[in-house]
Write a protein that holds these residues in place. Structure first.
Motif, PDB file in Angstrom:
ATOM      1  N   THR A  98      40.919   4.321  -5.732  1.00  0.00           N
ATOM      2  CA  THR A  98      41.777   4.903  -4.702  1.00  0.00           C
ATOM      3  C   THR A  98      41.969   6.392  -4.925  1.00  0.00           C
ATOM      4  N   ALA A  99      42.216   6.779  -6.176  1.00  0.00           N
ATOM      5  CA  ALA A  99      42.373   8.201  -6.503  1.00  0.00           C
ATOM      6  C   ALA A  99      41.070   8.952  -6.267  1.00  0.00           C
ATOM      7  N   ALA A 100      39.954   8.348  -6.643  1.00  0.00           N
ATOM      8  CA  ALA A 100      38.651   8.997  -6.450  1.00  0.00           C
ATOM      9  C   ALA A 100      38.343   9.186  -4.973  1.00  0.00           C
ATOM     10  N   SER A 101      38.881   8.314  -4.127  1.00  0.00           N
ATOM     11  CA  SER A 101      38.628   8.414  -2.689  1.00  0.00           C
ATOM     12  C   SER A 101      39.161   9.712  -2.102  1.00  0.00           C
ATOM     13  N   VAL A 102      40.187  10.286  -2.722  1.00  0.00           N
ATOM     14  CA  VAL A 102      40.746  11.541  -2.226  1.00  0.00           C
ATOM     15  C   VAL A 102      39.702  12.657  -2.315  1.00  0.00           C
ATOM     16  N   SER A 103      39.116  12.822  -3.485  1.00  0.00           N
ATOM     17  CA  SER A 103      38.095  13.856  -3.666  1.00  0.00           C
ATOM     18  C   SER A 103      36.849  13.560  -2.838  1.00  0.00           C
ATOM     19  N   LEU A 104      36.473  12.305  -2.768  1.00  0.00           N
ATOM     20  CA  LEU A 104      35.304  11.923  -1.966  1.00  0.00           C
ATOM     21  C   LEU A 104      35.530  12.264  -0.498  1.00  0.00           C
ATOM     22  N   SER A 105      36.726  12.018  -0.002  1.00  0.00           N
ATOM     23  CA  SER A 105      37.038  12.313   1.398  1.00  0.00           C
ATOM     24  C   SER A 105      36.987  13.810   1.675  1.00  0.00           C
ATOM     25  N   VAL A 106      37.568  14.598   0.768  1.00  0.00           N
ATOM     26  CA  VAL A 106      37.570  16.051   0.938  1.00  0.00           C
ATOM     27  C   VAL A 106      36.145  16.595   0.929  1.00  0.00           C
ATOM     28  N   ALA A 107      35.300  16.046   0.083  1.00  0.00           N
ATOM     29  CA  ALA A 107      33.904  16.489   0.030  1.00  0.00           C
ATOM     30  C   ALA A 107      33.127  16.058   1.266  1.00  0.00           C
ATOM     31  N   ALA A 108      33.463  14.883   1.801  1.00  0.00           N
ATOM     32  CA  ALA A 108      32.704  14.337   2.924  1.00  0.00           C
ATOM     33  C   ALA A 108      33.029  15.010   4.252  1.00  0.00           C
ATOM     34  N   ILE A 109      34.270  15.458   4.422  1.00  0.00           N
ATOM     35  CA  ILE A 109      34.701  16.012   5.712  1.00  0.00           C
ATOM     36  C   ILE A 109      33.845  17.209   6.147  1.00  0.00           C
ATOM     37  N   PRO A 110      33.715  18.274   5.345  1.00  0.00           N
ATOM     38  CA  PRO A 110      32.906  19.414   5.801  1.00  0.00           C
ATOM     39  C   PRO A 110      31.419  19.088   5.900  1.00  0.00           C
ATOM     40  N   PHE A 111      30.947  18.213   5.027  1.00  0.00           N
ATOM     41  CA  PHE A 111      29.539  17.806   5.072  1.00  0.00           C
ATOM     42  C   PHE A 111      29.233  17.136   6.406  1.00  0.00           C
ATOM     43  N   PHE A 112      30.078  16.178   6.786  1.00  0.00           N
ATOM     44  CA  PHE A 112      29.859  15.461   8.037  1.00  0.00           C
ATOM     45  C   PHE A 112      30.081  16.372   9.242  1.00  0.00           C
ATOM     46  N   ALA A 113      31.048  17.280   9.142  1.00  0.00           N
ATOM     47  CA  ALA A 113      31.327  18.198  10.253  1.00  0.00           C
ATOM     48  C   ALA A 113      30.102  19.034  10.595  1.00  0.00           C
ATOM     49  N   ARG A 114      29.407  19.525   9.584  1.00  0.00           N
ATOM     50  CA  ARG A 114      28.208  20.329   9.828  1.00  0.00           C
ATOM     51  C   ARG A 114      27.088  19.481  10.437  1.00  0.00           C
ATOM     52  N   ILE A 115      26.982  18.234  10.027  1.00  0.00           N
ATOM     53  CA  ILE A 115      25.962  17.354  10.601  1.00  0.00           C
ATOM     54  C   ILE A 115      26.272  17.086  12.074  1.00  0.00           C
ATOM     55  N   VAL A 116      27.553  16.883  12.399  1.00  0.00           N
ATOM     56  CA  VAL A 116      27.957  16.675  13.791  1.00  0.00           C
ATOM     57  C   VAL A 116      27.633  17.911  14.621  1.00  0.00           C
ATOM     58  N   GLU A 117      27.945  19.080  14.089  1.00  0.00           N
ATOM     59  CA  GLU A 117      27.638  20.327  14.799  1.00  0.00           C
ATOM     60  C   GLU A 117      26.148  20.424  15.087  1.00  0.00           C
ATOM     61  N   GLN A 118      25.326  20.092  14.095  1.00  0.00           N
ATOM     62  CA  GLN A 118      23.877  20.155  14.280  1.00  0.00           C
ATOM     63  C   GLN A 118      23.398  19.133  15.307  1.00  0.00           C
ATOM     64  N   ALA A 119      24.016  17.959  15.326  1.00  0.00           N
ATOM     65  CA  ALA A 119      23.647  16.933  16.313  1.00  0.00           C
ATOM     66  C   ALA A 119      23.916  17.425  17.731  1.00  0.00           C
ATOM     67  N   PHE A 120      25.009  18.151  17.919  1.00  0.00           N
ATOM     68  CA  PHE A 120      25.324  18.696  19.235  1.00  0.00           C
ATOM     69  C   PHE A 120      24.347  19.800  19.631  1.00  0.00           C
ATOM     70  N   ARG A 121      23.869  20.554  18.657  1.00  0.00           N
ATOM     71  CA  ARG A 121      22.942  21.642  18.951  1.00  0.00           C
ATOM     72  C   ARG A 121      21.595  21.132  19.467  1.00  0.00           C
ATOM     73  N   GLU A 122      21.299  19.879  19.196  1.00  0.00           N
ATOM     74  CA  GLU A 122      20.046  19.290  19.652  1.00  0.00           C
ATOM     75  C   GLU A 122      20.121  18.807  21.097  1.00  0.00           C
ATOM     76  N   ILE A 123      21.314  18.855  21.691  1.00  0.00           N
ATOM     77  CA  ILE A 123      21.473  18.455  23.092  1.00  0.00           C
ATOM     78  C   ILE A 123      20.905  19.542  24.001  1.00  0.00           C
ATOM     79  N   ASP A 124      20.240  19.132  25.064  1.00  0.00           N
ATOM     80  CA  ASP A 124      19.692  20.072  26.038  1.00  0.00           C
ATOM     81  C   ASP A 124      20.833  20.895  26.639  1.00  0.00           C
ATOM     82  N   LYS A 125      20.743  22.208  26.507  1.00  0.00           N
ATOM     83  CA  LYS A 125      21.803  23.075  27.029  1.00  0.00           C
ATOM     84  C   LYS A 125      21.994  22.908  28.534  1.00  0.00           C
ATOM     85  N   GLY A 126      20.921  22.501  29.226  1.00  0.00           N
ATOM     86  CA  GLY A 126      21.014  22.309  30.667  1.00  0.00           C
ATOM     87  C   GLY A 126      22.010  21.229  31.052  1.00  0.00           C
TER      88      GLY A 126
END
Length: 225
Positions: A98-126
């Protein structure tokens, strides 16, 4: 030290291995849920505030981007130790999954955020421009255009994030975080036990392969292109 595997010992180890396996799933499960809940909105914000988009805002874009990059630049083992006081405050302990989950969550948030941003960039701008042209609100564009169009990429991002969290959870064993990594360190590394080390490595490899397989299947099923 010769490389050898004691199969009888592996059978005796099964109860501990089973417990450690579910601790790993517990840690990764909590962390990926937090990463999705927090990281998805951050990833959306990074994208829609970019230059030329319908909510363009360079100040917000730069501030959020800086924070995301700052957290991502910190090696996980350092982040893990640095966040022990936060883990203590949230969970009232600094050891265990449970304690380790705190650090894992903090590390995962920005990592996943950048992947989401990249997924949106692949959408046709049109597609986005057409939505703006017909007068769709930002909320409608996000939930009815961006997310549906980016679903395959987001699913792949979740898969990649889970696999990274499994690797990170193994490091959490260094500070008594529990899980398969903790078993490998405490019983394998410190006691020079090849049987434990090899068994835990095989378990982690199998777990990653299974997650990757189902992640790829789901991503392809949602890809309508």
């Amino acid at each position: 030290m010769p490389l050898s595997i004691d199969w009888h010992y592996i059978i005796e180890l099964l109860p501990d291995l089973n417990s450690a396996f579910f601790e790993t799933l517990y840690m990764v499960g909590i962390s990926i849920v937090v990463a999705i809940i927090v990281g998805l909105p951050i990833g959306i914000l990074l994208f829609v505030t970019d230059k030329g988009l319908f909510l363009e805002n360079p100040i917000i874009k730069n501030i959020v981007g800086f924070v995301v990059n700052m957290v991502r630049s910190i090696p996980f083992i350092i982040l893990l130790i640095a966040l022990l006081p936060l883990a203590k405050w949230i969970t009232n302990t600094t050891i265990g999954p449970t304690a380790a989950s705190v650090s894992l969550s903090v590390a995962a948030i920005p990592f996943f955020a950048r992947i989401v941003e990249q997924a949106f960039r692949e959408i046709d701008k049109g597609v986005i421009e057409a939505s703006v042209a017909i007068g769709a609100s930002p909320w409608m564009i996000i939930w009815q255009v961006l997310i549906p169009e980016a679903r395959p990429g987001i699913i792949q991002g979740i898969t990649i994030t889970i696999i990274n969290l499994i690797a990170y959870s193994a490091m959490a064993g260094i500070v008594g975080g529990g899980g398969v990594g903790d078993l490998a360190i405490q019983y394998g590394y410190y006691r020079y036990d090849n049987t434990v080390m090899i068994t835990t490595v095989v378990v982690l490899i199998c777990l990653v392969q299974i997650i990757q397989f189902f992640g790829d299947k789901l991503s392809k099923a949602l890809d309508k292109r």
